[in-house]
Design a protein around this motif. Structure first.
Motif, PDB file in Angstrom:
ATOM      1  N   ASP A 176      10.753  60.960 -22.866  1.00 51.24           N
ATOM      2  CA  ASP A 176      11.966  60.653 -22.108  1.00 51.24           C
ATOM      3  C   ASP A 176      12.128  61.573 -20.902  1.00 51.24           C
ATOM      4  O   ASP A 176      12.515  61.112 -19.819  1.00 51.24           O
ATOM      5  N   CYS A 177      11.825  62.861 -21.066  1.00 53.08           N
ATOM      6  CA  CYS A 177      11.925  63.809 -19.944  1.00 53.08           C
ATOM      7  C   CYS A 177      10.913  63.481 -18.853  1.00 53.08           C
ATOM      8  O   CYS A 177      11.239  63.515 -17.654  1.00 53.08           O
TER       9      CYS A 177
ATOM     10  N   THR B 206       9.520  60.588 -18.268  1.00 52.65           N
ATOM     11  CA  THR B 206       9.945  59.325 -17.664  1.00 52.65           C
ATOM     12  C   THR B 206      11.049  59.576 -16.637  1.00 52.65           C
ATOM     13  O   THR B 206      11.046  59.002 -15.545  1.00 52.65           O
ATOM     14  N   LYS B 207      11.978  60.450 -16.973  1.00 52.67           N
ATOM     15  CA  LYS B 207      13.114  60.735 -16.090  1.00 52.67           C
ATOM     16  C   LYS B 207      12.714  61.573 -14.873  1.00 52.67           C
ATOM     17  O   LYS B 207      13.156  61.302 -13.756  1.00 52.67           O
ATOM     18  N   TYR B 208      11.880  62.613 -15.082  1.00 55.54           N
ATOM     19  CA  TYR B 208      11.608  63.587 -14.025  1.00 55.54           C
ATOM     20  C   TYR B 208      10.232  63.463 -13.378  1.00 55.54           C
ATOM     21  O   TYR B 208       9.920  64.196 -12.445  1.00 55.54           O
TER      22      TYR B 208
ATOM     23  N   THR C 289       9.860  69.840 -23.735  1.00 54.16           N
ATOM     24  CA  THR C 289      11.224  69.511 -23.371  1.00 54.16           C
ATOM     25  C   THR C 289      11.984  70.823 -23.417  1.00 54.16           C
ATOM     26  O   THR C 289      11.368  71.882 -23.446  1.00 54.16           O
TER      27      THR C 289
END
Length: 159
Positions: free
Chosen positions: A50-51, A53-55, A70
């Protein structure tokens, strides 16, 4: 000599894979030794995915090295540790903000219970990441014993 690499081998926190289809699968597999030894909960990898994907591919460095992680105190972390995974065929994480493709074959995946341990592991990994002969040797490893031999032959500084 890197005590961190010795800990990785002693704890059986290493894995050798030929290839994977996606970077998401690579991240999941890189956490598998930590899950199997009880250092993180199953599903911990999803926070890392998720990190990224986001950053974006902030976890990928030069020399095809990735440091999936993370934040410290992440949900599911039971003990601080680092795992190592070598892929024979690099996996793409896509492009960075400058349009450069980011690929990785060596994964050093972090799990940290607190900020001090998180920072200490990152500092120790910097010594490994800046040791090109050691990274080249790790690319060829296929056993814990070979990790230890590479570590002895190409010692890196720890901070």
């Amino acid at each position: 000599m890197s005590q961190l690499l010795e800990k990785i081998v002693d704890r059986n926190h290493f894995l050798f894979i030929d290839e994977v289809d996606t970077w998401q699968k690579a991240v999941e597999l890189s956490t598998r030794p930590l899950v199997e030894t009880g250092y993180v909960a199953d599903g911990y990898h999803q926070q890392i995915v998720d990190c990224i994907t986001k950053y974006g591919p902030y976890v990928v460095f030069d020399h095809q090295v990735a440091m999936p992680h993370t934040t410290e105190n992440a949900a599911g972390v039971k003990k601080t540790a680092v795992s190592f995974m070598r892929l024979k065929k690099p996996v793409s994480f896509g492009c960075d903000e400058d349009g450069n493709e980011k690929t990785a074959s060596l994964f050093f995946t972090l799990a940290a219970e607190n900020p001090d341990e998180h920072l200490q592991n990152i500092q120790n990994l910097i010594g490994i990441f800046t040791n090109d002969p050691l990274l080249d040797a790790l690319m060829e490893c296929s056993s814990g014993q070979e990790i230890l031999e590479a570590n002895a032959k190409y010692p890196s500084e720890e901070f």
